[in-house]
Design an enzyme around this catalytic site. Structure first.
Site, PDB file in Angstrom:
ATOM      1  N   THR A 163      -9.627  -5.017   1.932  1.00  0.00           N
ATOM      2  CA  THR A 163     -10.421  -5.619   3.014  1.00  0.00           C
ATOM      3  C   THR A 163     -11.037  -4.585   3.948  1.00  0.00           C
ATOM      4  O   THR A 163     -11.791  -4.949   4.853  1.00  0.00           O
ATOM      5  CB  THR A 163      -9.538  -6.564   3.858  1.00  0.00           C
ATOM      6  OG1 THR A 163      -8.427  -5.807   4.341  1.00  0.00           O
ATOM      7  CG2 THR A 163      -9.019  -7.738   3.043  1.00  0.00           C
ATOM      8  N   LYS A 215       1.888   1.939  -5.167  1.00  0.00           N
ATOM      9  CA  LYS A 215       2.465   1.362  -6.391  1.00  0.00           C
ATOM     10  C   LYS A 215       1.556   1.601  -7.589  1.00  0.00           C
ATOM     11  O   LYS A 215       2.025   1.897  -8.684  1.00  0.00           O
ATOM     12  CB  LYS A 215       2.660  -0.163  -6.216  1.00  0.00           C
ATOM     13  CG  LYS A 215       3.641  -0.524  -5.127  1.00  0.00           C
ATOM     14  CD  LYS A 215       3.684  -2.014  -4.891  1.00  0.00           C
ATOM     15  CE  LYS A 215       2.430  -2.612  -4.312  1.00  0.00           C
ATOM     16  NZ  LYS A 215       2.092  -2.184  -2.942  1.00  0.00           N
ATOM     17  N   GLY A 242      -4.632  -4.339  -3.712  1.00  0.00           N
ATOM     18  CA  GLY A 242      -5.636  -3.305  -3.938  1.00  0.00           C
ATOM     19  C   GLY A 242      -4.884  -2.055  -4.340  1.00  0.00           C
ATOM     20  O   GLY A 242      -4.163  -1.475  -3.536  1.00  0.00           O
ATOM     21  N   HIS A 243      -4.971  -1.685  -5.603  1.00  0.00           N
ATOM     22  CA  HIS A 243      -4.221  -0.543  -6.127  1.00  0.00           C
ATOM     23  C   HIS A 243      -5.197   0.559  -6.526  1.00  0.00           C
ATOM     24  O   HIS A 243      -6.077   0.341  -7.352  1.00  0.00           O
ATOM     25  CB  HIS A 243      -3.364  -0.981  -7.327  1.00  0.00           C
ATOM     26  CG  HIS A 243      -2.305  -1.975  -6.946  1.00  0.00           C
ATOM     27  ND1 HIS A 243      -1.437  -2.526  -7.851  1.00  0.00           N
ATOM     28  CD2 HIS A 243      -1.975  -2.517  -5.742  1.00  0.00           C
ATOM     29  CE1 HIS A 243      -0.614  -3.355  -7.218  1.00  0.00           C
ATOM     30  NE2 HIS A 243      -0.934  -3.367  -5.941  1.00  0.00           N
ATOM     31  N   THR A 244      -5.029   1.724  -5.901  1.00  0.00           N
ATOM     32  CA  THR A 244      -5.961   2.831  -6.144  1.00  0.00           C
ATOM     33  C   THR A 244      -5.317   3.871  -7.052  1.00  0.00           C
ATOM     34  O   THR A 244      -4.193   4.295  -6.813  1.00  0.00           O
ATOM     35  CB  THR A 244      -6.324   3.513  -4.803  1.00  0.00           C
ATOM     36  OG1 THR A 244      -6.624   2.498  -3.862  1.00  0.00           O
ATOM     37  CG2 THR A 244      -7.500   4.459  -4.953  1.00  0.00           C
ATOM     38  N   GLN A 287       1.801  -6.328  -3.393  1.00  0.00           N
ATOM     39  CA  GLN A 287       2.400  -6.544  -2.073  1.00  0.00           C
ATOM     40  C   GLN A 287       3.752  -5.806  -2.030  1.00  0.00           C
ATOM     41  O   GLN A 287       3.885  -4.802  -2.693  1.00  0.00           O
ATOM     42  CB  GLN A 287       2.545  -8.055  -1.745  1.00  0.00           C
ATOM     43  CG  GLN A 287       1.217  -8.757  -1.529  1.00  0.00           C
ATOM     44  CD  GLN A 287       0.493  -9.085  -2.816  1.00  0.00           C
ATOM     45  OE1 GLN A 287       1.035  -9.727  -3.686  1.00  0.00           O
ATOM     46  NE2 GLN A 287      -0.737  -8.657  -2.941  1.00  0.00           N
ATOM     47  N   LEU A 322       3.810  12.342   1.008  1.00  0.00           N
ATOM     48  CA  LEU A 322       4.553  13.326   1.801  1.00  0.00           C
ATOM     49  C   LEU A 322       3.588  14.342   2.412  1.00  0.00           C
ATOM     50  O   LEU A 322       3.799  14.828   3.517  1.00  0.00           O
ATOM     51  CB  LEU A 322       5.581  14.030   0.899  1.00  0.00           C
ATOM     52  CG  LEU A 322       6.665  14.813   1.630  1.00  0.00           C
ATOM     53  CD1 LEU A 322       7.565  13.872   2.441  1.00  0.00           C
ATOM     54  CD2 LEU A 322       7.520  15.628   0.675  1.00  0.00           C
ATOM     55  N   ASP A 328       0.813  -1.216   0.000  1.00  0.00           N
ATOM     56  CA  ASP A 328       0.000   0.000   0.000  1.00  0.00           C
ATOM     57  C   ASP A 328       0.848   1.269   0.000  1.00  0.00           C
ATOM     58  O   ASP A 328       0.457   2.299   0.558  1.00  0.00           O
ATOM     59  CB  ASP A 328      -0.969   0.009   1.195  1.00  0.00           C
ATOM     60  CG  ASP A 328      -1.837  -1.233   1.202  1.00  0.00           C
ATOM     61  OD1 ASP A 328      -2.238  -1.663   0.110  1.00  0.00           O
ATOM     62  OD2 ASP A 328      -2.097  -1.764   2.289  1.00  0.00           O
TER      63      ASP A 328
HETATM   64  P1  GDP Z   1      -0.723   0.240  -3.581  1.00  0.00           P
HETATM   65  O1  GDP Z   1      -1.344  -1.014  -3.077  1.00  0.00           O
HETATM   66  O2  GDP Z   1       0.748   0.298  -3.325  1.00  0.00           O
HETATM   67  O3  GDP Z   1      -1.051   0.547  -5.006  1.00  0.00           O
HETATM   68  O4  GDP Z   1      -1.366   1.416  -2.718  1.00  0.00           O
HETATM   69  P2  GDP Z   1      -2.918   1.579  -2.322  1.00  0.00           P
HETATM   70  O5  GDP Z   1      -3.652   2.091  -3.504  1.00  0.00           O
HETATM   71  O6  GDP Z   1      -3.431   0.361  -1.649  1.00  0.00           O
HETATM   72  O7  GDP Z   1      -2.802   2.656  -1.171  1.00  0.00           O
HETATM   73  C1  GDP Z   1      -2.303   3.915  -1.401  1.00  0.00           C
HETATM   74  C2  GDP Z   1      -3.402   4.928  -1.044  1.00  0.00           C
HETATM   75  O8  GDP Z   1      -2.832   6.205  -0.913  1.00  0.00           O
HETATM   76  C3  GDP Z   1      -4.474   5.059  -2.106  1.00  0.00           C
HETATM   77  O9  GDP Z   1      -5.702   5.331  -1.483  1.00  0.00           O
HETATM   78  C4  GDP Z   1      -4.008   6.261  -2.924  1.00  0.00           C
HETATM   79  O10 GDP Z   1      -5.089   6.964  -3.542  1.00  0.00           O
HETATM   80  C5  GDP Z   1      -3.388   7.114  -1.861  1.00  0.00           C
HETATM   81  N1  GDP Z   1      -2.232   7.907  -2.315  1.00  0.00           N
HETATM   82  C6  GDP Z   1      -1.273   7.577  -3.204  1.00  0.00           C
HETATM   83  N2  GDP Z   1      -0.350   8.558  -3.279  1.00  0.00           N
HETATM   84  C7  GDP Z   1      -0.739   9.528  -2.418  1.00  0.00           C
HETATM   85  C8  GDP Z   1      -0.181  10.782  -2.021  1.00  0.00           C
HETATM   86  O11 GDP Z   1       0.872  11.224  -2.474  1.00  0.00           O
HETATM   87  N3  GDP Z   1      -0.882  11.487  -1.077  1.00  0.00           N
HETATM   88  C9  GDP Z   1      -2.045  11.045  -0.532  1.00  0.00           C
HETATM   89  N4  GDP Z   1      -2.650  11.794   0.382  1.00  0.00           N
HETATM   90  N5  GDP Z   1      -2.588   9.869  -0.895  1.00  0.00           N
HETATM   91  C10 GDP Z   1      -1.943   9.116  -1.805  1.00  0.00           C
HETATM   92  P1  IMO Z   2      -0.928  -4.225  -2.231  1.00  0.00           P
HETATM   93  O1  IMO Z   2      -0.534  -4.751  -3.586  1.00  0.00           O
HETATM   94  C1  IMO Z   2      -0.871  -4.731   2.092  1.00  0.00           C
HETATM   95  C2  IMO Z   2      -0.856  -8.865   3.604  1.00  0.00           C
HETATM   96  C3  IMO Z   2      -2.067  -9.342   4.356  1.00  0.00           C
HETATM   97  C4  IMO Z   2      -1.399 -10.316   5.327  1.00  0.00           C
HETATM   98  C5  IMO Z   2      -0.312 -10.938   4.479  1.00  0.00           C
HETATM   99  C6  IMO Z   2      -0.670 -12.279   3.872  1.00  0.00           C
HETATM  100  O2  IMO Z   2      -2.215  -3.500  -2.233  1.00  0.00           O
HETATM  101  O3  IMO Z   2       0.209  -3.490  -1.598  1.00  0.00           O
HETATM  102  P2  IMO Z   2      -2.272 -12.992   1.864  1.00  0.00           P
HETATM  103  O4  IMO Z   2      -3.734 -12.789   1.668  1.00  0.00           O
HETATM  104  O5  IMO Z   2      -1.418 -12.379   0.806  1.00  0.00           O
HETATM  105  O6  IMO Z   2      -1.914 -14.425   2.123  1.00  0.00           O
HETATM  106  O7  IMO Z   2      -1.948 -12.192   3.252  1.00  0.00           O
HETATM  107  O8  IMO Z   2      -0.051 -10.014   3.447  1.00  0.00           O
HETATM  108  N1  IMO Z   2      -1.133  -8.313   2.251  1.00  0.00           N
HETATM  109  C7  IMO Z   2      -1.087  -7.015   1.946  1.00  0.00           C
HETATM  110  N2  IMO Z   2      -0.885  -5.928   2.728  1.00  0.00           N
HETATM  111  N3  IMO Z   2      -1.024  -4.588   0.765  1.00  0.00           N
HETATM  112  C8  IMO Z   2      -1.205  -5.663  -0.040  1.00  0.00           C
HETATM  113  O9  IMO Z   2      -1.232  -5.575  -1.369  1.00  0.00           O
HETATM  114  C9  IMO Z   2      -1.273  -6.950   0.552  1.00  0.00           C
HETATM  115  N4  IMO Z   2      -1.467  -8.201   0.076  1.00  0.00           N
HETATM  116  C10 IMO Z   2      -1.364  -9.018   1.130  1.00  0.00           C
HETATM  117  O10 IMO Z   2      -2.710  -8.282   5.019  1.00  0.00           O
HETATM  118  O11 IMO Z   2      -0.782  -9.615   6.366  1.00  0.00           O
HETATM  119 MG    MG Z   3      -2.875  -1.639  -1.805  1.00  0.00          MG
END
Ligand code: GDP
Ligand code: IMO
Ligand code: MG
Length: 430
Positions: free
Chosen positions: A302, A16, A40-42, A223, A333, A13
């Site tokens: 989740t 990416k 979960g990529h937003t 991940q 940041l 998270d």
């Molecule tokens: P990923 O799994 O690595 O793709 O990241 P996620 O999407 O799960 O979580 C990153 C969250 O931070 C998302 O809700 C994005 O919209 C948000 N996000 C990403 N970059 C920034 C940023 O520079 N500032 C803020 N405030 N939110 C961000």
């Molecule tokens: P993104 O791509 C954050 C964590 C789970 C748990 C562990 C194992 O959005 O960064 P699993 O279901 O993979 O067997 O769970 O890994 N986990 C993540 N935590 N971001 C993720 O993906 C994750 N994918 C799995 O919470 O601790």
């Molecule tokens: Mg994520």
């Protein structure tokens, strides 16, 4: 052969998805190489929010071919519903390519994930319960079903009958659950074939055609480094190899195909699920609560509250080695803006007084170490509208510089908000 990898340097998270989306504008292919719908990529474009679990983030550009590589584990129903969601938002998805060698997540994998977590009780891993671990386990046991098996109903059924005999024994005799019905599973999966078939392809061939043509191929990690099965905080990890090296097996390229490795690092740290977290701000700490609230740190996937903490530079430095990062991208940041002082972890202290400059390899040590912090000044002003490095306050620039000096890896990007354009690009030498 220009391959570029986007990899998480912490526990996931990091943002990416938004960096993959940004860098995909110059790519021809965007390839997921591991994980499944535990990700979960937003991405936010012009105020519209896209939450992707399986489809590569490059899908939003019409010129990019999104590819689900052989190293990914696929729940076909989730894939179809994600494609439908994207189509409903006007995104053209017919280009998606799905590796015939990718393994299928089956209903018994999800059930086993759920029951094993329940049986572990307080020792549970806190998985996403998506069946990821059991699917990769079956891949290693060589009893997995693959996407290509869907194209031959007879083979699919034979393999399913064989494996289900063992799974039903496990579910009913060990876990006291009802056995699953092969007819029902086969029907559900085979009914999806007309939707999936047009996407199934030889993705290794596609990747190499693009690389040979000198086009950029972007590999999107899911991940992150410390969730890596081999290099993460085992057993509190996922069951794949998110590190950059995972691209080689998960997409079918040699290491020399990769020219660029962008390590994505959140300006602080979060973790979902169980496991050690040296720089954690424990629940009830007002700074941690503030980071969760301002950073909206609730899982895309989740909905769970992410555990917050300060930036751990020792772990980041190790991650830059494990991935051979050519550069870093710092996200969120802006979330740190109101804080008067910022702590960064620069070492650890063991319970016997030993000082560690590196991530301890031994789990018993890792679970007990205490962080050694350096305190840096905050900037106390909004930075969401910064467009170039000179728009950032001195303290924010110094924070970025501190990260660069500690890791000795160039910081190429800093994001200051979730939207596609809330991004500062830092050319080398600035
Ligand atoms: P990923 O799994 O690595 O793709 O990241 P996620 O999407 O799960 O979580 C990153 C969250 O931070 C998302 O809700 C994005 O919209 C948000 N996000 C990403 N970059 C920034 C940023 O520079 N500032 C803020 N405030 N939110 C961000
Ligand atoms: P993104 O791509 C954050 C964590 C789970 C748990 C562990 C194992 O959005 O960064 P699993 O279901 O993979 O067997 O769970 O890994 N986990 C993540 N935590 N971001 C993720 O993906 C994750 N994918 C799995 O919470 O601790
Ligand atoms: Mg994520």
């Amino acid at each position: 052969m220009p391959g570029a990898v986007i990899v998480g340097t912490q526990w996931g998270d990091e943002g990416k998805g938004r960096f993959t989306d940004y860098l995909a504008k110059d790519a021809s292919l965007c390839v997921r190489y591991q994980g499944g719908h535990n990700a979960g990529h937003t991405i936010i474009v012009d105020g519209e929010v896209f939450k992707l679990q399986l489809v590569p983030s490059g899908v939003l550009y019409p010129h990019v071919v999104p590819v689900i590589g052989n190293g990914v584990v696929v729940d076909p129903a989730v894939l179809i519903s994600e494609l439908d969601m994207l189509s409903a938002k006007g995104v053209e998805v017919s280009r998606l390519r799905l590796s015939g060698n990718a393994h299928l997540i089956m209903p018994y994998h999800q059930e086993i994930d759920r029951v094993t977590e329940r049986y572990l009780g307080k020792n549970k891993l806190g998985t996403t319960k998506r069946g990821i671990g059991p699917t990769y386990a079956d891949k290693a046991l060589r009893v997995g079903l693959r996407v290509q098996d869907l194209l031959d109903p007879k083979i699919f059924r034979e393999k399913l009958d064989l494996v289900l005999r063992e799974k039903n024994g496990l579910l009913s005799k060990v876990y006291n659950r009802l056995p699953m019905d092969a007819n029902e599973i086969a029907k559900t999966y085979l009914d999806m074939v007309p939707r999936l078939e047009p996407h199934i392809d030889d993705t290794v061939h596609l990747v190499h055609e693009s690389l040979d043509a000198g086009e950029w191929v972007l590999f999107e990690g899911a991940q992150a480094t410390y969730l890596d099965l081999d290099h993460g905080t085992y057993p509190f990890v996922t069951s794949s190899n998110p590190i950059a090296g995972g691209v080689c097996t998960g997409a079918g390229v040699g290491p020399l195909a990769i020219q660029r490795v962008v390590g994505v690092v959140k300006a602080y740290t979060t973790r979902v699920g169980s496991g050690p977290f040296p720089s954690e701000l424990l629940e009830g700490d007002p700074i941690g609560d503030d980071l969760v609230e301002r950073g909206r740190e609730f899982g895309t996937n989740t909905g769970r509250r992410r555990r917050p903490g300060w930036l751990d530079l020792v772990m980041l430095k190790h991650a830059t080695r494990l991935n051979t990062c050519t550069e870093l991208a710092i996200t969120k940041l802006d979330v740190l803006s109101p804080l008067k002082e910022l702590k960064v972890c620069v070492g650890y202290l063991g319970d016997d007084g030993t000082r560690y400059e590196h991530v301890p390899y031994h789990q018993s040590v890792m679970h007990k170490i205490k962080p050694i912090y350096e305190t840096l000044p905050g900037w106390g002003t909004d930075i969401e509208r910064a467009e170039k490095i000179s728009d950032l306050p001195t303290e924010a620039k110094d924070y970025v510089q501190f990260i660069e000096d500690f890791t000795k890896v160039h910081v190429s990007f800093v994001s200051v908000g979730p939207s596609r354009d809330q991004l500062v690009v830092l050319p080398r030498g600035e």
